[in-house]
Scaffold this motif. Sequence first.
Motif, PDB file in Angstrom:
ATOM      1  N   TYR A  20      42.453  24.874  29.777  1.00 59.53           N
ATOM      2  CA  TYR A  20      43.942  24.433  30.007  1.00 59.53           C
ATOM      3  C   TYR A  20      43.886  24.272  31.577  1.00 59.53           C
ATOM      4  N   HIS A  21      42.929  24.866  32.331  1.00 66.98           N
ATOM      5  CA  HIS A  21      43.203  25.059  33.663  1.00 66.98           C
ATOM      6  C   HIS A  21      42.095  24.255  34.440  1.00 66.98           C
ATOM      7  N   PRO A  22      42.283  23.829  35.581  1.00 62.77           N
ATOM      8  CA  PRO A  22      41.318  23.156  36.277  1.00 62.77           C
ATOM      9  C   PRO A  22      39.982  24.169  36.462  1.00 62.77           C
ATOM     10  N   GLY A  23      39.029  23.486  36.175  1.00 65.46           N
ATOM     11  CA  GLY A  23      37.621  24.186  36.434  1.00 65.46           C
ATOM     12  C   GLY A  23      37.414  25.154  35.126  1.00 65.46           C
ATOM     13  N   GLY A  24      38.353  25.285  34.031  1.00 64.46           N
ATOM     14  CA  GLY A  24      38.272  26.161  33.080  1.00 64.46           C
ATOM     15  C   GLY A  24      38.796  27.702  33.450  1.00 64.46           C
ATOM     16  N   PHE A  25      38.614  28.382  32.494  1.00 61.88           N
ATOM     17  CA  PHE A  25      38.951  29.763  32.509  1.00 61.88           C
ATOM     18  C   PHE A  25      38.068  30.630  31.859  1.00 61.88           C
ATOM     19  N   ASP A  26      36.926  30.946  32.663  1.00 63.57           N
ATOM     20  CA  ASP A  26      35.833  31.583  31.816  1.00 63.57           C
ATOM     21  C   ASP A  26      35.808  33.001  32.115  1.00 63.57           C
ATOM     22  N   PHE A  27      34.808  33.736  31.784  1.00 66.35           N
ATOM     23  CA  PHE A  27      34.759  35.358  31.488  1.00 66.35           C
ATOM     24  C   PHE A  27      35.179  36.054  32.873  1.00 66.35           C
ATOM     25  N   GLU A  28      34.614  35.524  34.036  1.00 70.91           N
ATOM     26  CA  GLU A  28      35.140  35.835  35.416  1.00 70.91           C
ATOM     27  C   GLU A  28      36.330  35.918  35.678  1.00 70.91           C
ATOM     28  N   ARG A  29      37.095  34.853  35.087  1.00 69.04           N
ATOM     29  CA  ARG A  29      38.452  34.747  35.376  1.00 69.04           C
ATOM     30  C   ARG A  29      39.245  35.889  34.687  1.00 69.04           C
ATOM     31  N   HIS A  30      38.778  35.876  33.238  1.00 70.23           N
ATOM     32  CA  HIS A  30      39.305  36.979  32.422  1.00 70.23           C
ATOM     33  C   HIS A  30      39.240  38.569  32.972  1.00 70.23           C
ATOM     34  N   LYS A  31      37.757  38.674  33.626  1.00 69.89           N
ATOM     35  CA  LYS A  31      37.770  39.800  34.508  1.00 69.89           C
ATOM     36  C   LYS A  31      38.566  39.957  35.333  1.00 69.89           C
ATOM     37  N   GLU A  32      38.794  39.160  36.404  1.00 69.78           N
ATOM     38  CA  GLU A  32      39.629  39.310  37.127  1.00 69.78           C
ATOM     39  C   GLU A  32      41.237  39.520  37.002  1.00 69.78           C
ATOM     40  N   LEU A  33      41.476  38.851  35.758  1.00 68.21           N
ATOM     41  CA  LEU A  33      42.708  39.271  35.183  1.00 68.21           C
ATOM     42  C   LEU A  33      42.972  40.673  34.722  1.00 68.21           C
ATOM     43  N   GLN A  34      41.796  41.361  34.130  1.00 63.78           N
ATOM     44  CA  GLN A  34      41.875  42.648  33.626  1.00 63.78           C
ATOM     45  C   GLN A  34      41.738  43.567  34.906  1.00 63.78           C
ATOM     46  N   GLN A  35      41.301  43.336  35.945  1.00 56.20           N
ATOM     47  CA  GLN A  35      41.429  44.091  37.055  1.00 56.20           C
ATOM     48  C   GLN A  35      42.662  44.106  37.741  1.00 56.20           C
ATOM     49  N   LEU A  36      43.104  43.074  37.880  1.00 59.67           N
ATOM     50  CA  LEU A  36      44.507  42.799  38.268  1.00 59.67           C
ATOM     51  C   LEU A  36      45.524  43.778  37.487  1.00 59.67           C
ATOM     52  N   ALA A  37      45.306  43.490  36.263  1.00 59.57           N
ATOM     53  CA  ALA A  37      46.246  44.511  35.233  1.00 59.57           C
ATOM     54  C   ALA A  37      46.191  45.888  35.691  1.00 59.57           C
ATOM     55  N   LEU A  38      45.062  46.347  35.759  1.00 58.91           N
ATOM     56  CA  LEU A  38      44.701  47.769  36.185  1.00 58.91           C
ATOM     57  C   LEU A  38      45.233  48.250  37.585  1.00 58.91           C
ATOM     58  N   GLU A  39      45.181  47.271  38.337  1.00 58.19           N
ATOM     59  CA  GLU A  39      46.034  47.367  39.797  1.00 58.19           C
ATOM     60  C   GLU A  39      47.240  47.428  39.676  1.00 58.19           C
ATOM     61  N   LEU A  40      48.001  46.609  38.710  1.00 60.97           N
ATOM     62  CA  LEU A  40      49.464  46.542  38.702  1.00 60.97           C
ATOM     63  C   LEU A  40      49.861  47.839  37.993  1.00 60.97           C
ATOM     64  N   ASP A  41      49.082  48.467  37.031  1.00 57.41           N
ATOM     65  CA  ASP A  41      49.338  49.641  36.333  1.00 57.41           C
ATOM     66  C   ASP A  41      49.319  50.744  37.415  1.00 57.41           C
ATOM     67  N   ARG A  42      48.412  50.791  38.538  1.00 56.99           N
ATOM     68  CA  ARG A  42      48.599  51.787  39.405  1.00 56.99           C
ATOM     69  C   ARG A  42      49.877  51.719  40.505  1.00 56.99           C
TER      70      ARG A  42
END
Length: 323
Positions: free
Chosen positions: A221-243
């Motif tokens: 859906y996004h330019p360049g795709g949205f691969d596993f590394e981007r999903h990993k980045e989202l997961q790490q961001l979610a953990l940071e927002l939790d903190r």
Amino acid sequence: MAEPILKWAGGKRAMLDEILDRLPSKSQFNRYFEPFFGGGAVFFALQPENGYINDINPRLVNFYRQIKQNPEQIITQNKEFDKKYKKQDGLRFNRDHESQGSDHDDFYYKKREEFNSLRDGVNECEDPVREASLFLFLNRTCFNGLYRTNQKGNFNVPVGSKWTEIGGLEQRIREAHRILQGTKITRQDFTEACQDVGDGDLVFFDPPYPSVSKNGSFEKYHPGGFDFERHKELQQLALELDRRGAYVMITNANDQESDIEKEHYVEKLYSSDVLPDSFRKTLTSGERMINSDSTKRTNIGETDIIVTNFSPFTDQRTFEDFR
């Protein structure tokens, strides 16, 4: 409860009950952030007074900005489109607004060509109001309400056999206009859209889902795709927002029992042995509404996951609690 204006692949209308049941009430969170906005079903249901919505799609972002600023112009132009659409020689519709002729195809493709001609590259648009009006017309008349572009960035979805008249969307447009008045609309990467999230804010992540194809790739859906590394980045961001003390909800595909030959990416990121104690995950049933095969648009089992750090996870509230 307001409803979304657009049909959108991956939209959450079919999951609203389960999502809203697991969110804090409006009195409990400060600001609302949605970095992957799309059709915005959750946002319009919540009607937050202090919203921050974002998407990487420049035409989609412009559409919502024009709904916020110029809703009546968009309605008026779409009424003109419909008037001309119905007058095409040989065009007939049955009671379900299903096309019984083919002359309307030319009208659709001319409007699609005009839509593509208005934007020179990603950022420059010749006529933002016109583009937003055409965006809505194409969404109402194209095949299954899909949004897809070619490598040049041009919208290339073919005409559909059914369509929705603008009259049925006028109230939704005016409601959206009202709700968007207290909302900041941005076009940037999801990580940038969350830079200012703080204690007590609510962030709803609905990223591009994994593809159901066996190569394990993610939907582009996004330019360049949205691969596993981007999903990993989202997961790490979610953990940071939790903190930071923010409320976080993430929706994604349930790939735990899929037949994808590569690793189960979503399960790897959101399994119970990976998530901290503050997060919980549940499986839920979704509906795949946009599909060429109508038999695949029904409930097909536990297709989705919901991950959240809000407790109690299964607290039940009614829609009135979100007003």
